[in-house]
Design an enzyme around this catalytic site. Structure first.
Site, mmCIF file in Angstrom:
data_model
loop_
_atom_site.group_PDB
_atom_site.id
_atom_site.type_symbol
_atom_site.label_atom_id
_atom_site.label_comp_id
_atom_site.label_asym_id
_atom_site.label_seq_id
_atom_site.Cartn_x
_atom_site.Cartn_y
_atom_site.Cartn_z
ATOM 1 N N PHE A 130 0.724 -1.016 0.074
ATOM 2 C CA PHE A 130 -0.139 0.222 -0.239
ATOM 3 C C PHE A 130 1.198 1.040 -0.027
ATOM 4 C CE2 PHE A 130 -2.369 2.959 2.036
ATOM 5 C CZ PHE A 130 -4.151 3.083 1.376
ATOM 6 N N ASP A 199 2.209 -5.246 8.825
ATOM 7 C CA ASP A 199 1.389 -4.374 8.727
ATOM 8 C C ASP A 199 -0.378 -4.539 8.278
ATOM 9 O OD1 ASP A 199 -1.012 -2.657 7.978
ATOM 10 O OD2 ASP A 199 0.209 -0.942 6.395
ATOM 11 N N TYR A 224 -10.668 1.260 11.085
ATOM 12 C CA TYR A 224 -11.426 1.664 10.510
ATOM 13 C C TYR A 224 -12.201 0.628 9.474
ATOM 14 C CZ TYR A 224 -8.458 4.078 6.949
ATOM 15 O OH TYR A 224 -6.845 4.044 6.613
ATOM 16 N N LYS A 225 -11.242 -0.959 8.752
ATOM 17 C CA LYS A 225 -11.798 -1.404 8.033
ATOM 18 C C LYS A 225 -12.640 -2.936 8.415
ATOM 19 C CE LYS A 225 -7.509 -0.009 4.629
ATOM 20 N NZ LYS A 225 -6.524 0.196 4.712
ATOM 21 N N ARG A 395 -12.621 -5.132 -7.319
ATOM 22 C CA ARG A 395 -11.887 -5.695 -5.948
ATOM 23 C C ARG A 395 -13.687 -6.054 -5.173
ATOM 24 N NH1 ARG A 395 -7.900 -2.561 -1.046
ATOM 25 N NH2 ARG A 395 -10.087 -1.299 -1.683
HETATM 26 C C1 PLP Z 1 -5.810 0.961 4.592
HETATM 27 C C2 PLP Z 1 -4.210 1.199 4.455
HETATM 28 C C3 PLP Z 1 -3.171 1.658 5.228
HETATM 29 C C4 PLP Z 1 -3.944 3.132 5.390
HETATM 30 O O1 PLP Z 1 -3.283 4.341 6.773
HETATM 31 P P1 PLP Z 1 -3.901 5.858 7.090
HETATM 32 O O2 PLP Z 1 -2.933 5.652 7.841
HETATM 33 O O3 PLP Z 1 -5.323 4.471 7.962
HETATM 34 O O4 PLP Z 1 -4.258 6.394 6.027
HETATM 35 C C5 PLP Z 1 -1.994 1.930 5.723
HETATM 36 N N1 PLP Z 1 -1.901 0.719 5.276
HETATM 37 C C6 PLP Z 1 -2.125 -0.261 4.154
HETATM 38 C C7 PLP Z 1 -1.576 -1.339 3.732
HETATM 39 C C8 PLP Z 1 -3.670 0.216 4.132
HETATM 40 O O5 PLP Z 1 -4.485 -1.385 3.600
#
Ligand code: PLP
Length: 436
Positions: A130, A199, A224-225, A395
């Site tokens: 990401f 992560d 939030y996911k 997705r």
């Molecule tokens: C969704 C996601 C993030 C989001 O980071 P934020 O700081 O909440 O914007 C980070 N890393 C991964 C791998 C994600 O999928």
């Protein structure tokens, strides 16, 4: 054997987790396949947040730091979350964003790895990680004169050389839903003296995770996911106890102080994970996140993460099977591994370049928009335009807490109709929005 709508209804009738759907405020007429991006609101959240605002804040004001136990909410929620990720008591805090928590743990990991062996000058990660993870790592490398090395998944093992300080990976890939073997990769990294940062953005609440079992070093993830904590919900951070008290994290604010209310001019880090807090915590947001975690606590008596995983795999298997049976001949492919051991809780379909309107693009974006107009909410992730290994992706996230087998049937039926009618070709579905 082909699966019918009746079969799907029968699966729902036998589903031991079906009662959990009642915990969520699902909008009518929507099949929500985007819980991997923003989870559905738990029904309890609105009343809980209203109570925090009107009573705890509105009436009790500053006393609520003590009377409503606001002060230790990051630690309490961390303890509630811990069993979902194989963490122990007092090893996790819920705080800040994933990006910020990554900065903290990556800094601490670099300090530890380089104190032990200063010649280690590299962070290794995956090219399709990401972007925020790569950007945070890039920033840290710039700040410290280190190198960020990006590889493809099959190149990770060969990249674990003696000049690497930290391996930073996302457990379940956000684009493809492919899942790494955390224990095996961590062991391979440790064998070379490399620390691992994992992560869990697409893992926590989605697949069983065992951080301690894998011997991982640091971990972060989103609230939030799959944890359903609300938009911008506080994220979490875990540090293995062998490292937690070893280094300051770089954002050494007063909430991570050993005695914040001593108001001393010098910083003394709190022991353990509490030092990974920075400043005053967002109590309203943490309260909403608690409602998301409460559903997982309720799921414990129905089999917990193991049962959720069984259902998640059944849902994603069914989706793959139905797409292949009912949507053949429309240029769709599968980007997500078929092997259960390598699959998260999402399914990503590819579409060929040149399959879009007038042979332009893939049409994947427009297909997703046409599905959204029908109430089937997934999302689109752009590929590399046919130049390399990544195609455009449709997705679909499957959250076993609130999705059923009939939902999967209906989602595929809508996809079939969108493809067969050519509805996705309409101009309104081919216009891009700010957030995809
Ligand atoms: C969704 C996601 C993030 C989001 O980071 P934020 O700081 O909440 O914007 C980070 N890393 C991964 C791998 C994600 O999928």
């Amino acid at each position: 054997m082909t699966t019918t709508l009746q079969d799907c209804r029968a699966l729902d009738a036998q589903d031991p987790l079906a009662p959990l759907r009642g915990h969520f405020a699902l909008p009518p007429g929507v099949i929500y396949l985007d819980g991997n991006s923003l989870g559905v609101a738990p029904k309890a959240a609105a009343a809980r947040v209203a109570d925090v605002v009107t009573r705890e804040w509105g009436t009790d004001l500053i006393q609520s730091w003590n009377t409503a136990s606001w002060f230790d909410l990051p630690q309490r929620l961390g303890n509630q979350l811990a069993p979902l990720i194989g963490a122990g008591k007092d090893e996790v805090v819920c705080t800040d964003s994933t990006s910020i928590n990554l900065y903290k743990v990556l800094s601490a990991a670099l300090n530890i790895a380089r104190e032990d062996s200063p010649a280690r000058k590299r962070i290794v990660s995956e090219r399709s990680n990401f972007p925020t993870d790569l950007y945070i790592a890039e920033g840290l490398c710039k700040e410290r004169g280190l190198d960020l090395v990006l590889v493809e998944p099959e190149e990770i093992a060969a990249a674990l050389t003696s000049d690497v300080a930290v391996l930073m990976l996302t457990h379940v890939n956000y684009r493809t839903g492919a899942m790494h073997d955390m224990a095996a990769i961590t062991a391979a990294a440790h064998a070379q003296g490399i620390l691992c940062v994992w992560d869990l953005a697409h893992s926590a609440g989605a697949v069983p995770v065992d951080l301690n079992g894998a011997g991982a070093d640091f971990s972060i993830g989103c609230g939030y996911k799959y944890l359903n904590g609300g938009p911008g919900a506080p994220a979490f951070v875990w540090v293995h106890p062998r490292h937690a008290s070893r280094f300051w994290q770089p954002l050494s604010g007063w909430w991570g102080h050993a005695a914040p209310f001593a108001f001393t001019p010098d910083y003394q880090p709190a022991p353990g994970i509490t030092r990974y807090l920075c400043g005053t915590q967002p109590i309203i947001s943490l309260s909403a996140l608690q409602c998301g975690l409460d559903v997982f606590t309720a799921a414990q008596s129905l089999g917990g993460m193991a049962a959720l995983r069984t259902k998640s795999l059944a849902l994603t298997d069914l989706f793959i099977q139905l797409v292949e049976e009912r949507c053949a001949g429309h240029g769709l492919g599968l980007a997500t591994p078929r092997d259960h051991a390598q699959r998260g809780s999402q399914v990503c379909l590819t579409r060929d370049e040149g399959a879009g309107v007038n042979g332009q693009g893939s049409g994947a974006y427009a297909i997703v928009q046409a599905l959204i107009a029908r109430g089937v909410i997934g999302d689109f992730r752009k590929g590399d335009g046919g130049t390399g290994r990544h195609k455009d992706i449709l997705r679909f996230g499957f959250t076993p807490l609130y999705l059923g087998f009939e939902d999967v049937w209906n989602a595929v039926e809508h996809l079939r109709q969108v493809l067969e009618s050519g509805e996705w070709r309409k101009p309104e579905f081919n216009q891009t929005h700010a957030v995809t």
